[in-house]
Design an enzyme around this catalytic site. Sequence first.
Site, mmCIF file in Angstrom:
data_model
loop_
_atom_site.group_PDB
_atom_site.id
_atom_site.type_symbol
_atom_site.label_atom_id
_atom_site.label_comp_id
_atom_site.label_asym_id
_atom_site.label_seq_id
_atom_site.Cartn_x
_atom_site.Cartn_y
_atom_site.Cartn_z
ATOM 1 N N GLU A 143 -19.173 -4.714 -5.813
ATOM 2 C CA GLU A 143 -17.848 -5.210 -5.414
ATOM 3 C C GLU A 143 -17.600 -6.636 -5.909
ATOM 4 O OE1 GLU A 143 -15.473 -3.609 -4.041
ATOM 5 O OE2 GLU A 143 -14.226 -4.975 -2.891
ATOM 6 N N GLU A 200 0.833 -1.216 0.000
ATOM 7 C CA GLU A 200 0.000 0.000 0.000
ATOM 8 C C GLU A 200 0.862 1.258 0.000
ATOM 9 O OE1 GLU A 200 -3.154 0.111 -0.431
ATOM 10 O OE2 GLU A 200 -3.956 -1.828 0.174
ATOM 11 N N THR A 219 -0.419 0.853 -10.403
ATOM 12 C CA THR A 219 -1.737 0.283 -10.109
ATOM 13 C C THR A 219 -2.624 1.263 -9.332
ATOM 14 O OG1 THR A 219 -2.888 -1.723 -9.391
ATOM 15 C CG2 THR A 219 -1.159 -0.875 -7.934
ATOM 16 N N ASP A 230 -4.120 -9.858 -8.369
ATOM 17 C CA ASP A 230 -4.338 -8.935 -9.492
ATOM 18 C C ASP A 230 -3.112 -8.194 -10.033
ATOM 19 O OD1 ASP A 230 -4.320 -7.499 -7.083
ATOM 20 O OD2 ASP A 230 -6.371 -6.766 -7.276
ATOM 21 N N GLU A 249 -11.589 0.173 -11.239
ATOM 22 C CA GLU A 249 -11.155 -0.747 -12.307
ATOM 23 C C GLU A 249 -12.033 -0.750 -13.552
ATOM 24 O OE1 GLU A 249 -11.498 -1.565 -9.067
ATOM 25 O OE2 GLU A 249 -9.368 -1.647 -8.488
#
Length: 541
Positions: free
Chosen positions: A362, A123, A490, A254, A404
Amino acid sequence: MRGAYLKLFAICLVSAPAVVQAGYVQLPGLEVPSSAAADRDSVVRIFSQSYNAYRSVAFGHDEVAPVSQKPLDPRNGWGATIVDAMSTMYIMNLTDFFEEALNFTQTIDFTESKTSGTVSIFESTIRYLGGLISAYELSGKQHSFLIDKAKQLADRLSLGWSRGNTIPFGFVDFSTNQPIIQTSNIAEAGTLTLEWSRLSEYTGNDTYRKLAEGSVLKIASNVTYLYPGLPGQGIDPATGNPVGGYVTWGGGSDSYFEYLIKYAQLSNTNNNVFADSWLTAVDSSIKTLVKTSTIGNHVYLADFDDQRLIRHVGSHLACFYAGNWLLGGKLTNNDTIVNLALQLNDACWNTYAGDATKIGPEVFAYISSDGNFTGDSNPSDDQIAFYQEHGYYITDAVYVQRPEVLESNFYAWRVTGDPVYLQRAQSAVASFQTFLSTPTGFTGIYDVNNPQTEKIDETESFWFAEVLKYLYLTFDDPSHISLDDYVFNTEAHPLLAPKAESTYGSGQLIPSTTNKFVLRPGPLPAVSPLSLGLNLNLGLL
Ligand SMILES: *[C@@H]1O[C@H](CO)[C@@H](O)[C@H](O)[C@H]1NC(C)=O
Ligand SMILES: *[C@@H]1O[C@H](CO)[C@@H](O)[C@H](O)[C@H]1NC(C)=O
Ligand SMILES: *[C@@H]1O[C@H](CO)[C@@H](O)[C@H](O)[C@H]1NC(C)=O
Ligand SMILES: *[C@@H]1O[C@H](CO)[C@@H](O)[C@H](O)[C@H]1NC(C)=O
Ligand SMILES: *[C@@H]1O[C@H](CO)[C@@H](O)[C@H](O)[C@H]1NC(C)=O
Ligand SMILES: *[C@@H]1O[C@H](CO)[C@@H](O)[C@H](O)[C@H]1NC(C)=O
């Protein structure tokens, strides 16, 4: 993620777009219609309102809770929203916000956490390192303190490798200078190469690049455990060995896949393992995970679990795959991948189009001719009725300001120039204005299929970093932050890309040597929950 247009234009001139190049990503000569300017302005207004809501009660904290009007500090209290929003400010030409953020950034002390929490390497890398390095590049590489701050943080994060391990532990305790000894996953361990290699370039210390690359190479070397190119989600940093075998393009895995091809583009590395691993992952996915719903023929990538059961599930997080396959398909000149990516993108958009708010959930699920197993209970009567109408059904209805689906929509627009993608982005902006706005800012909702839904009391920093940037750029001049000039991390922080190679990879897929598992299609009897508990909704980006 960016400042003044004039400066930016100068940067674009230096790295001229790679037109007539085989590997170009964007449709050459693409323009937006003049009507897009109004849409772009709407997105800037949403950004300014959201950011002012944060500034007025939470400036310097990580986030704002816009309903209760309180600050939140889930990211060690270093001001995550400010750093995460900087590249977008620069791109939107919000110069006052950007100046203020620069001033604030100089004062952050990354050597200690301002909260009692441990520090996530993943993160912190994608938000803080990515935000700082991108702001440095976008603003013309003049503010060297941005790199000093990134270095200050990375030097502490590198404690995650301090046990002689190649895969970093996911978290570091800054108060004891020790990593937290626990299992990690391939997303956390494999989403560092863009940021850490750029930091090596700007600091002249190659250690950062080596740490990040070493982790990916280790994960990629374990590919034959399952299908070639598709490592399982869990990994033990202490040994480098896989933990379980849950395969997904969703959370927890991912961005490992995402960065394989993005790192090849960012670095133009001679090491083909990155691009080859990506192409192998895509090839294996086409053979084993691409499924089609019985209603609507929606195309999605299923998961498969530790027991080799195909799970017909999808998620907002996983929907980055459409944009990533578009990018990689263009870079490797592979129309099969590009065309599949466009179908995947349509199916992801369909999860927005079918809901009462026209905002996507979600987690969702499908029924395919190959089965309906989701690892969960069979669909309820309501879910089956919803499925009959829309070709997917909702299994977790929250929307937490994730990017996304609109990220992939942005790639689809820039790659094809089909105006349908502009209409989809317009639809999302209208829904956000209607359903996400609070008296001061914008926030998540608990139920995308209920127009009277309650609001979630938290404005995510990636709302600023990602959602609003991708929307803005969809409506902006396509030569601004072109996909031929920048690679997005990302967290949607753009990093300068070198001129593209004519293709990527060796032309050979990674061979399978121990592909001894046979997939079992559903429908199947109920199975016990995952022994390793790795199929958590990890909330990764
Ligand atoms: C950016 O903002 C500055 C001042 O706020 C303004 O002078 C300039 O014209 C803007 N540039 C663009 C391209 O909008
Ligand atoms: C940034 O800091 C400088 C120097 O302290 C100050 O003059 C300027 O007003 C500040 N800018 C913003 C937007 O806060
Ligand atoms: C490079 O960075 C690593 C990681 O922080 C550090 O241990 C090392 O001392 C640095 N090397 C130099 C020459 O500064
Ligand atoms: C994973 O890779 C390491 C070396 O990188 C190797 O020692 C180990 O045997 C591999 N494990 C599996 C299950 O493939
Ligand atoms: C494109 O990728 C697919 C999937 O891996 C593969 O089957 C096909 O041969 C590739 N096509 C070209 C032209 O490389
Ligand atoms: C899903 O599979 C189960 C088990 O075979 C079956 O009983 C059920 O009817 C299926 N549901 C749907 C909606 O197809």
